[in-house]
Write a protein that holds these residues in place. Structure first.
Motif, PDB file in Angstrom:
ATOM      1  N   GLY A  73       0.855  -1.263  -0.017  1.00 50.99           N
ATOM      2  CA  GLY A  73       0.030  -0.179   0.002  1.00 50.99           C
ATOM      3  C   GLY A  73       0.893   1.258   0.162  1.00 50.99           C
ATOM      4  N   LEU A  74       2.223   1.035  -0.057  1.00 52.77           N
ATOM      5  CA  LEU A  74       3.029   2.364   0.052  1.00 52.77           C
ATOM      6  C   LEU A  74       3.244   2.725  -1.278  1.00 52.77           C
ATOM      7  N   SER A  75       2.963   4.124  -1.789  1.00 50.35           N
ATOM      8  CA  SER A  75       3.126   4.802  -2.952  1.00 50.35           C
ATOM      9  C   SER A  75       4.111   5.901  -2.643  1.00 50.35           C
ATOM     10  N   GLU A  76       5.092   6.082  -3.585  1.00 51.72           N
ATOM     11  CA  GLU A  76       6.075   7.273  -3.499  1.00 51.72           C
ATOM     12  C   GLU A  76       6.568   7.932  -4.710  1.00 51.72           C
ATOM     13  N   MET A  77       6.928   9.009  -4.811  1.00 49.38           N
ATOM     14  CA  MET A  77       7.344   9.680  -5.762  1.00 49.38           C
ATOM     15  C   MET A  77       8.798  10.420  -5.459  1.00 49.38           C
ATOM     16  N   VAL A  78       9.757  10.033  -6.095  1.00 49.71           N
ATOM     17  CA  VAL A  78      11.329  10.438  -5.815  1.00 49.71           C
ATOM     18  C   VAL A  78      12.056  11.096  -6.860  1.00 49.71           C
ATOM     19  N   TYR A  79      12.501  12.421  -6.466  1.00 52.53           N
ATOM     20  CA  TYR A  79      13.304  12.986  -7.690  1.00 52.53           C
ATOM     21  C   TYR A  79      15.111  13.144  -7.161  1.00 52.53           C
ATOM     22  N   ASN A  80      15.619  12.414  -7.959  1.00 57.45           N
ATOM     23  CA  ASN A  80      17.035  12.200  -7.721  1.00 57.45           C
ATOM     24  C   ASN A  80      17.840  13.069  -8.868  1.00 57.45           C
ATOM     25  N   ASP A  81      18.594  13.999  -8.407  1.00 58.86           N
ATOM     26  CA  ASP A  81      19.532  14.710  -9.362  1.00 58.86           C
ATOM     27  C   ASP A  81      20.999  14.313  -9.360  1.00 58.86           C
ATOM     28  N   PHE A  82      21.573  14.219 -10.546  1.00 62.88           N
ATOM     29  CA  PHE A  82      23.106  13.970 -10.591  1.00 62.88           C
ATOM     30  C   PHE A  82      23.752  14.714 -11.390  1.00 62.88           C
ATOM     31  N   PHE A  83      24.856  15.547 -10.780  1.00 62.28           N
ATOM     32  CA  PHE A  83      25.322  16.330 -11.547  1.00 62.28           C
ATOM     33  C   PHE A  83      27.127  15.744 -11.388  1.00 62.28           C
ATOM     34  N   VAL A  84      27.559  15.616 -12.787  1.00 64.02           N
ATOM     35  CA  VAL A  84      28.603  14.995 -12.862  1.00 64.02           C
ATOM     36  C   VAL A  84      29.605  15.976 -13.538  1.00 64.02           C
ATOM     37  N   GLY A  85      30.853  15.887 -12.942  1.00 68.61           N
ATOM     38  CA  GLY A  85      31.838  17.044 -13.613  1.00 68.61           C
ATOM     39  C   GLY A  85      32.466  16.784 -14.691  1.00 68.61           C
ATOM     40  N   ASP A  86      33.534  17.390 -15.290  1.00 72.41           N
ATOM     41  CA  ASP A  86      34.245  17.033 -16.411  1.00 72.41           C
ATOM     42  C   ASP A  86      35.318  16.105 -16.035  1.00 72.41           C
ATOM     43  N   ASN A  87      35.596  15.268 -17.395  1.00 70.23           N
ATOM     44  CA  ASN A  87      36.729  14.276 -17.314  1.00 70.23           C
ATOM     45  C   ASN A  87      36.570  13.209 -15.919  1.00 70.23           C
ATOM     46  N   CYS A  88      35.140  12.768 -15.810  1.00 69.97           N
ATOM     47  CA  CYS A  88      35.000  11.645 -14.813  1.00 69.97           C
ATOM     48  C   CYS A  88      34.990  10.520 -15.398  1.00 69.97           C
ATOM     49  N   ASP A  89      35.029   9.504 -14.662  1.00 65.74           N
ATOM     50  CA  ASP A  89      34.870   8.057 -14.866  1.00 65.74           C
ATOM     51  C   ASP A  89      34.295   7.258 -13.954  1.00 65.74           C
ATOM     52  N   VAL A  90      32.989   7.007 -13.883  1.00 63.20           N
ATOM     53  CA  VAL A  90      32.222   6.697 -12.695  1.00 63.20           C
ATOM     54  C   VAL A  90      31.190   5.674 -12.959  1.00 63.20           C
ATOM     55  N   GLU A  91      30.626   4.952 -12.108  1.00 64.35           N
ATOM     56  CA  GLU A  91      29.761   4.017 -12.368  1.00 64.35           C
ATOM     57  C   GLU A  91      28.557   4.159 -11.233  1.00 64.35           C
ATOM     58  N   ILE A  92      27.444   4.386 -11.549  1.00 64.99           N
ATOM     59  CA  ILE A  92      26.154   4.567 -10.727  1.00 64.99           C
ATOM     60  C   ILE A  92      25.335   3.232 -10.874  1.00 64.99           C
ATOM     61  N   ILE A  93      24.912   2.620  -9.728  1.00 66.73           N
ATOM     62  CA  ILE A  93      24.215   1.568  -9.673  1.00 66.73           C
ATOM     63  C   ILE A  93      22.849   2.080  -8.843  1.00 66.73           C
ATOM     64  N   ALA A  94      21.673   1.801  -9.478  1.00 66.72           N
ATOM     65  CA  ALA A  94      20.512   2.040  -9.049  1.00 66.72           C
ATOM     66  C   ALA A  94      19.557   0.612  -8.995  1.00 66.72           C
ATOM     67  N   GLY A  95      18.303   0.984  -8.553  1.00 67.37           N
ATOM     68  CA  GLY A  95      17.334   0.016  -8.775  1.00 67.37           C
ATOM     69  C   GLY A  95      16.320   0.055  -7.551  1.00 67.37           C
ATOM     70  N   CYS A  96      15.137  -0.712  -7.948  1.00 68.91           N
ATOM     71  CA  CYS A  96      14.064  -0.710  -6.930  1.00 68.91           C
ATOM     72  C   CYS A  96      13.803  -2.263  -6.653  1.00 68.91           C
ATOM     73  N   GLY A  97      13.760  -2.573  -5.564  1.00 69.05           N
ATOM     74  CA  GLY A  97      12.877  -3.779  -5.107  1.00 69.05           C
ATOM     75  C   GLY A  97      11.674  -3.592  -4.200  1.00 69.05           C
ATOM     76  N   ILE A  98      10.750  -4.405  -4.639  1.00 75.47           N
ATOM     77  CA  ILE A  98       9.628  -4.436  -3.801  1.00 75.47           C
ATOM     78  C   ILE A  98       9.198  -5.596  -3.400  1.00 75.47           C
ATOM     79  N   HIS A  99       8.639  -5.955  -2.049  1.00 76.92           N
ATOM     80  CA  HIS A  99       8.306  -7.024  -1.451  1.00 76.92           C
ATOM     81  C   HIS A  99       7.069  -6.741  -0.904  1.00 76.92           C
ATOM     82  N   ASN A 100       5.928  -7.175  -1.763  1.00 76.44           N
ATOM     83  CA  ASN A 100       4.659  -6.816  -1.469  1.00 76.44           C
ATOM     84  C   ASN A 100       3.826  -7.982  -0.855  1.00 76.44           C
ATOM     85  N   SER A 101       3.644  -8.074   0.632  1.00 77.39           N
ATOM     86  CA  SER A 101       3.071  -9.293   1.214  1.00 77.39           C
ATOM     87  C   SER A 101       1.734  -8.862   1.677  1.00 77.39           C
ATOM     88  N   GLY A 102       0.892  -7.994   1.037  1.00 77.82           N
ATOM     89  CA  GLY A 102      -0.555  -7.612   1.148  1.00 77.82           C
ATOM     90  C   GLY A 102      -1.128  -7.798   0.055  1.00 77.82           C
TER      91      GLY A 102
END
Length: 308
Positions: A75-104
């Motif tokens: 029954g949980l409902s949400e809206m999320v805003y994530n902003d990423f500011f990556v500078g110059d000359n970078c080499d990075v990895e970003i790992i995201a994702g969502c897991g829902i376990h609904n027992s109702g």
């Protein structure tokens, strides 16, 4: 503060990725479970709406940022805003994702908007995985509606890998890239739906600068009575190259609609699209069955290879 459960999760992440866990933000049931910044990656909560800001300093290299979301309440409902500011000359990895376990028996829903502002000559690998689970006998629905919007600076690249295998009853994904001169984006999307699940993917890539490149690779499997719609659009506004490839396997009484579109607004734009929908070839099944696999095992083996 990091709990024992979080510590174990972070250890597992490090084992799976082969890299030490750097910056991270763990969101659970609409709250922050744990957060850590590093010398080069700063994560701060937004003050005007739910979500976080991730700021990566110029020249940051070989660092990983984890931002998982966990929903364990029905029954949980949400809206999320994530902003990423990556500078110059970078080499990075970003790992995201969502897991829902609904027992109702109620709908659990996560909607998220990820906006990336990537500087010049940077390289970003962005991985996003979605997973849903419903306890046997329960009727709760899992819903995810992710939006990803990326502004790529000159000479920068982004590799985006998205995976959703089973468990999500309804998803509407919107993805948009705006690419400047010399930048490149490669999107790989893997999707499997079953039962009566519905999945829609709306994607737009704007190639605005000279020598910008875009590539979309979509592989999907629709089983049972599930439905899929994939609508990728590649727009060439300059001398550029774009390629869209959509391959799907259809099974049971499923439905798949693939609508790749290319639009050239410059005579020097080179754009290509391909789309194929079909069932598993009988000779592939027969070959595996002669090796001792059952029909179901042979199907599963083929699907795993197709979605790998």
């Amino acid at each position: 503060m990091i709990t024992d459960i979080d510590a174990k999760l972070l250890e597992k992440i490090a084992d799976l990725t082969g890299k030490p866990v750097g910056a991270f933000n763990i969101r659970k049931d609409s709250g922050c479970e744990a957060r850590q910044s590093t010398e080069h990656i700063e994560i701060t909560p937004k003050t005007d709406k739910p979500g976080i800001e991730i700021r990566i300093k110029d020249g940051t290299r070989d660092e990983v940022c984890h931002i998982p979301v966990i929903i364990s309440k029905s029954g949980l409902s949400e809206m999320v805003y994530n902003d990423f500011f990556v500078g110059d000359n970078c080499d990075v990895e970003i790992i995201a994702g969502c897991g829902i376990h609904n027992s109702g028996c109620d709908e659990s829903r996560h909607d998220g908007v990820h906006t990336f502002y990537i500087g010049k000559n940077s390289r970003v690998h962005y991985a996003e995985k979605h997973y849903g689970e419903v306890t046997d006998g329960e009727t709760g629905k899992n819903v995810m509606n992710p939006q990803t919007i990326v502004y790529l600076g000159e000479g920068s690249t982004m590799q985006m890998d998205t995976v959703q295998i089973r468990g999500i009853d309804s998803t509407k994904r919107f993805t948009k890239f705006v690419c400047e001169a010399g930048s490149e984006v490669v999107v790989t999307e893997r999707l499997l739906t079953h039962g009566k699940q519905i999945a829609e993917s709306d994607m737009e890539i704007q190639l605005n600068g000279k020598d910008a490149k875009g590539r979309v690779i979509s592989r999907s499997v629709a089983q049972d009575q599930s439905e899929q719609v994939f609508y990728p659009r590649m727009v060439g506004n300059a001398e550029c190259f774009g390629h869209v490839q959509c391959d799907s396997i259809i099974m049971g009484d499923a439905r798949i609609k693939s609508i790749p579109a290319i639009e050239a607004l410059c005579p020097d734009a080179q754009l290509v699209h391909e789309a194929a929908i079909g069932k598993i070839a009988g000779d592939q099944l027969l070959k595996l069955e002669t090796l001792g696999l059952t029909h179901e095992e042979a199907e599963e083996t083929i699907l795993k290879g197709f979605l790998a």
